[in-house]
Design a protein around this motif. Structure first.
Motif, PDB file in Angstrom:
ATOM      1  N   TYR A 377       0.843  -1.203   0.000  1.00 49.15           N
ATOM      2  CA  TYR A 377       0.000   0.000   0.000  1.00 49.15           C
ATOM      3  C   TYR A 377       0.877   1.251   0.000  1.00 49.15           C
ATOM      4  N   ASN A 378       0.567   2.175  -0.920  1.00 48.41           N
ATOM      5  CA  ASN A 378       1.398   3.376  -1.072  1.00 48.41           C
ATOM      6  C   ASN A 378       0.870   4.571  -0.298  1.00 48.41           C
ATOM      7  N   GLU A 383      -7.075   1.655   1.174  1.00 43.71           N
ATOM      8  CA  GLU A 383      -6.399   0.424   0.774  1.00 43.71           C
ATOM      9  C   GLU A 383      -7.267  -0.409  -0.161  1.00 43.71           C
ATOM     10  N   SER A 386      -6.898   1.036  -3.714  1.00 35.66           N
ATOM     11  CA  SER A 386      -5.615   0.672  -4.313  1.00 35.66           C
ATOM     12  C   SER A 386      -5.587  -0.787  -4.712  1.00 35.66           C
TER      13      SER A 386
END
Length: 453
Positions: A377-378, A383, A386
């Motif tokens: 996760y960035n 989340e 993403s």
């Protein structure tokens, strides 16, 4: 004279007993009827109010059942659709026959309890030469003379007893279980069942038909029997034609349909997608597939196989020639039967007792799919959003908990906060943090202050 004199009560109200005080019917019956153009006196008509005259007796019109048993409903309601059935026969003399002098004709007697009517039928027999069927239509049958003014009722019937219907004597041999129970409840003692004598004409017919039977019985095959029994029933086999021996040849998957109605075979090719082959409706049209004779060589050369199509042959593939693991010749092509469907398995299991239906493995097992790695996760977005980008090029919105949204839509948590810093400018800023319980989201709002700049 004084001893014979009896003084009567005075004719005053209450002292004169009258037998007609409680009567309600005072009509007079018509004793004269017109018969043969003249007036005739009917002696069976009752007197005033329906009472019998002196010396007159009335016979019961219908069956008299024991009082105190059953309901008070009328017979046409209490015994609706209830019938007594008796097995009987009568002996009919024959005057024109050469061999037999009489015939024994079996029949059934039906006694309807609702109205004491009787119906006699004779079951139809093949080649009897007699007008069989209904012998006596349903109606009330009178007793034989001199009691022809009365009718048959339930007490006139019993097993092993002769009954006369219109000068024809019927012998009752047996009855069904309901009739036995009903007569037993009425107190009638049933006799033992009687045997039906042999019919000379029936025995003569059986001897004549037995003499016509062949010494070696054969089964008569109706031309439409196979079609009527197996119309719409089809056996399905999954096949493989290995053409790798020829130039640019490969393995071809086929589906074979065997029609049980006329023993014809149809072959359809399964063309995979993006194979580059032209899709054709049928690999082999529906027809009878001939076998290869023992003195002929199984060839796969197409022109030679084409020339042999018109050769006369009497041997064609049947359902007994097809099985998983066998090879058949489809006009010069070796076709291997690899598997079949459930109906085909049930058919061979029932007809031939086959239990082994292990499919032939001709395909390589599919390669395992490589595992799909999920990147970390960035921090941008949620989340779930993403992760949706990793499952497809067109991400779908995250499925929200609708039940939680409906239950906690108006539930909000609010917190007052300040910024943790040593900067005197930002130290005085006041924030309002709101937490929404419906979807677990946050919002941060800075409260406005006067002269904050």
């Amino acid at each position: 004279l004084a001893s014979h004199f009896i003084m009567a009560l005075p004719l005053m109200p209450g002292n004169s007993p009258n037998a007609q005080l409680k009567k309600e019917r005072f009509h007079k019956s018509q004793h004269f009827i017109v018969y043969g153009g003249g007036m005739v006196l009917d002696l069976e008509k009752p007197g005033i109010g329906g009472e019998p005259l002196v010396g007159q007796k009335f016979l019961p019109k219908y069956s008299v059942y024991p009082k105190g048993e059953g309901s008070d409903l009328p017979s046409w309601v209490a015994f609706d659709k209830q019938t007594l059935r008796f097995d009987a026969y009568f002996k009919e003399p024959e005057y024109d026959a050469k061999v037999e002098t009489h015939r024994i004709r079996k029949c059934k007697i039906f006694f309807y309890l609702e109205d004491d009517t009787i119906h006699v039928i004779e079951p139809s027999f093949k080649n009897s030469g007699l007008p069989q069927g209904t012998l006596i239509h349903r109606h009330r049958i009178p007793l034989p003379p001199p009691n022809d003014n009365q009718f048959y009722n339930v007490f006139h019937f019993n097993i092993n007893k002769d009954i006369v219907f219109y000068s024809r004597t019927f012998t009752v041999t047996d009855c069904d279980l309901f009739t036995k129970n009903f007569l037993s409840k009425l107190g009638i003692t049933l006799n033992e069942p009687a045997t039906v004598p042999e019919d000379p004409y029936t025995n003569l017919r059986l001897q004549h038909e037995a003499s016509m039977n062949p010494l070696r019985p054969y089964e008569r095959l109706h031309p439409l029997k196979q079609f009527l029994e197996n119309d719409g029933k089809t056996l399905r086999f999954y096949c493989l034609w290995d053409d790798t021996d020829n130039l640019f040849g490969d393995q071809r998957e086929l589906v074979l349909h065997y029609y049980l109605a006329d023993d014809t075979i149809e072959v359809i090719e399964v063309i995979p997608p993006n194979s580059g082959r032209v899709h054709v409706p049928k690999f082999l049209r529906r027809c009878k597939l001939p076998k290869v004779r023992a003195n002929e060589e199984l060839t796969t050369f197409f022109p030679l196989a084409l020339l042999q199509i018109g050769a006369a042959t009497d041997e064609f593939y049947k359902d007994c020639d097809l099985a998983i693991g066998k090879e058949i010749n489809v006009f010069g092509r070796r076709v291997l039967l690899t598997d079949c469907d459930e109906f085909t398995k049930a058919y061979y299991r029932f007809k031939y007792g086959t239990e082994d239906f292990t499919p032939v493995q001709h395909k390589a097992p599919p390669a395992p799919k490589p595992p799909r790695l999920v990147p970390p996760y960035n921090g941008f977005g949620s989340e779930e959003d993403s992760l949706g980008n990793c499952h497809g090029l067109m991400p779908k919105p995250v499925h929200k908990d609708f039940k939680k949204f409906m239950e906690k839509d108006s539930n909000v948590l609010r917190f007052k906060a300040r910024m943790m810093t040593t900067d005197p400018v930002h130290r005085g800023r006041v924030f309002l943090i709101t937490y929404f319980l419906s979807d677990d989201s946050l919002s941060v709002f800075e409260l406005e202050q006067k002269n904050s700049g």
